[in-house]
Write an enzyme that holds these catalytic residues in place. Structure first.
Site, mmCIF file in Angstrom:
data_model
loop_
_atom_site.group_PDB
_atom_site.id
_atom_site.type_symbol
_atom_site.label_atom_id
_atom_site.label_comp_id
_atom_site.label_asym_id
_atom_site.label_seq_id
_atom_site.Cartn_x
_atom_site.Cartn_y
_atom_site.Cartn_z
ATOM 1 C CG ASN A 35 3.011 -7.506 26.597
ATOM 2 O OD1 ASN A 35 2.357 -6.470 26.462
ATOM 3 N ND2 ASN A 35 4.304 -7.549 26.367
ATOM 4 C CG HIS A 44 11.159 -4.768 29.042
ATOM 5 N ND1 HIS A 44 11.781 -5.715 28.263
ATOM 6 C CD2 HIS A 44 9.913 -4.638 28.541
ATOM 7 C CE1 HIS A 44 10.957 -6.121 27.324
ATOM 8 N NE2 HIS A 44 9.815 -5.506 27.464
#
Lengths: 485, 143
Positions: free
Chosen positions: A204, A408
């Site tokens: 990611n 986050h």
């Protein structure tokens, strides 16, 4: 998924598992989420948050942020503050990718100016910023020089001409955790990472060109303070960490802690991934010093990527990075452990805060953030999937409830394999291009794994952090170009 | 192949189950699964270079952890993608010693259809067991 019956609603955004939920819990566990996000959480979140609550020395609560999902040991989104005197440090509370974090960079360009050059720009980024499995960087750094990177982080980059002085000011902790000790790091870790400075990695991790559209600005005054001043302004956001070096440091100490945890320190835990050692023990201090090396490698990595980005933009737009206004908004980590001062039981004291997939969110007026952000609170960067957009937020006073920590990212809800079954990488690329997002990758499978539908709704996550008082939304940034490994 | 990827264990990462008639076959199958995690078509990785890997541990599951971790290390430190060629496991004084030979080559972005970088082998639900006459393991990789 059914929620644990013992879960109590404390407020619309705070949910608590009492110490009676599981044997060995020393404090309750608190999940910060809206009812909608809570319903979508996997069972691992509750089990793991409860396991974290069993760690010796934990203070107040074990927390999980609104983007929480299962992780190794700690859930992703896990936050735990330990008493440095009697508490432990756990690599599982930081993650394998130590100092994985986000950096946001401004430009004075608008979407209209960038669109015609978008393919050239993304193609050149893809050439200059290495991505993917086992990638190595352009910085030729000897193993001995690498020790300086580990000690100095972004300061090393400044010495070598890869940073502007202001970049360090705009990085959490000035881009360097003091007390990093390269002697606490294995040769293997150095071998694995010394030539990876300036690389994105894969999964990611990405580097993305984004636009701040006027309709996506939530707080205009703070947006201006953060440098978002032009309609449809183009910014660049990237997400990566300390690469193979940090992964090896985490692996080394996970093994080392397992050897001593029970035999030497008598600590028994529900999960081997929570392996830990007393913070003040030789093993605990060695890990802390090695972890700081990986933190500094992470800062240096993102700094060198910024250097390359400035070169790329300069080449494509025939103007200097200074003329293009390529100033940093901020760089903030989301996988660290740090000694910070927080209120516990009415007194200000030093605590060791573990944040795993959780972002520091210092509110207005707090020490430790750049002078220019004292009134607004610290910029918080929350990355979404490459399709849906990301958020720039500001730290809030209410984050005192979570040791000044917020979410986050958006958090996966679908496995990589399932995502690949749902969509083929090349098809996804075509669909994204039709929607105005140009992506370069050397992994079609990896691209499919990162499809937007595999993630939680970033809008809901950002809104939940605001509702919980942890951070307030400033602007949603939407992607137009992306490179990923 | 003597492995399959498990979908419901690791939402954010990669989990696989591998099996073999012997411990050696099991460990080789796990190494193949690790390679497949990183490369869509493992046969695109040619067997040009030979590497020996030796690891020791008191526990079989930690032996597998160390073996796979060594291959992750070689992927970064030497940019090598490796097929298992030979695995031998000996037991002495309550400790296991694994000796192996692997064949492969350096990562070539033109020829190798890469999938995802593996950061670490994890201990999450890691298990190695002999069940119903066959050796099985479950491994979760952080990617």
């Amino acid at each position: 998924m059914s929620l644990p019956p013992q879960l109590r609603r404390i407020s619309p955004t705070v949910w608590e598992l009492p110490v009676s939920y599981k044997d060995g819990m020393l404090v309750p566990a608190r999940i910060i989420a809206t009812e909608g996000l809570l319903a979508g959480m996997d069972a691992g979140v509750f089990e793991q948050a409860a396991n974290v609550a069993c760690l010796p020395g934990i203070l107040r609560y074990a927390y999980c942020m609104p983007d929480g999902h299962w992780g190794y040991g700690f859930p992703i989104g896990g936050v735990a503050a330990m008493d440095p005197a009697g508490g432990v440090i756990s690599p599982g509370g930081i993650g394998f990718d130590i100092n994985c974090g986000m950096r946001l960079v401004l430009t004075t360009l608008t979407e209209e100016e960038v669109r015609p050059q978008l393919h050239q720009l993304v193609d050149l980024m893809f050439t200059r910023i290495p991505t993917g499995v086992g990638c190595t960087g352009f910085v030729r750094c000897s193993r001995s020089e690498f020790r300086h990177v580990l000690e100095k982080g972004s300061r090393w980059c400044l010495e070598k001409g890869y940073a502007w002085p202001e970049d360090l000011e705009m990085t959490e902790e000035g881009g360097c955790f003091g007390g990093a000790d390269p002697d606490a790091v294995s040769d293997k870790a150095v071998e694995r990472g010394f030539d990876q400075i300036g690389t994105l990695g894969s999964g990611n991790h990405y580097c993305e060109i984004q636009v701040a559209r006027p309709e996506n600005i939530f707080d205009a005054a703070t947006a201006r303070a953060f440098g978002i001043t032009i309609p449809n302004q183009v910014v660049v956001m990237f997400h990566c960490g300390s690469r193979g070096f940090g992964h090896q440091v985490a692996t080394d100490y996970l093994q080392s802690f397992l050897r001593v945890m029970t035999t030497k320190y008598g600590i028994k835990l529900h999960d081997r991934e929570l392996a830990c050692a007393p913070f003040r023990s030789p093993e605990g201090q060695a890990y802390f010093a090695a972890m700081k090396c990986a933190v500094n490698m992470g800062f240096a990595n993102r700094q060198v990527i910024l250097h390359r980005l400035r070169e790329v933009f300069s080449q494509v737009f025939h103007r200097s990075p200074e003329e293009l206004g390529m100033h940093m908004v901020y760089d903030v980590a989301h996988n660290t452990a740090k000694l910070e001062h927080h209120q516990v039981d009415g007194t200000m004291r030093e605590v060791l805060v573990h944040r795993k997939g959780a972002t520091r969110s210092f509110g207005p007026g707090m020490a430790g953030i750049p002078e220019c952000y004292r009134e607004t609170g610290q910029p918080v960067i929350i990355g979404g999937s490459m399709e849906t957009g990301s958020y720039l937020l500001a730290g809030e006073a209410g984050a005192a409830a979570t040791f000044f920590t917020t979410a986050h990212g958006s958090g996966r809800t679908m496995s990589r394999h399932q995502a690949k079954k749902m969509v083929k990488g090349q098809k996804l690329l075509g669909e994204m291009e039709q929607r105005g997002i140009y992506v370069r990758t050397d992994s079609w499978g990896g691209l499919a794994e990162e499809a937007g539908f595999a993630y939680k709704d970033i809008d809901q996550v950002a809104a939940a952090t605001e509702e919980a008082g942890l951070s307030r939304r400033v602007v949603k940034l939407v992607p137009i170009g992306n490179i990923k490994g | 192949m003597p492995y399959k990827f498990l979908d419901d264990i690791a939402t954010a990462d990669v989990a696989f189950e591998a099996w073999g008639a012997t411990r050696e076959e099991l460990f080789a199958a796990s190494a193949s699964a690790l390679l497949r995690t990183m490369v869509h078509d493992p046969e695109a990785v040619e067997r040009r270079e030979e590497i020996e890997v030796t690891v020791e541990d008191g526990e079989l599951d930690m032996l597998l952890f160390s073996f796979l971790q060594e291959l992750v290390f070689l992927k970064d430190a030497r940019q090598l993608l490796l097929h298992p060629e030979m695995v031998r496991i000996a037991e002495k004084d309550g400790r296991f010693r694994l000796e192996s030979v692997l064949l492969g080559e350096r990562i070539d972005r033109q020829r190798h259809p890469l999938v995802v970088d593996v950061k670490a082998v994890t201990l999450y639900r890691l298990r190695v067991a002999f069940e119903s006459g066959i050796w099985r393991c479950v491994v979760v990789l952080d990617v």
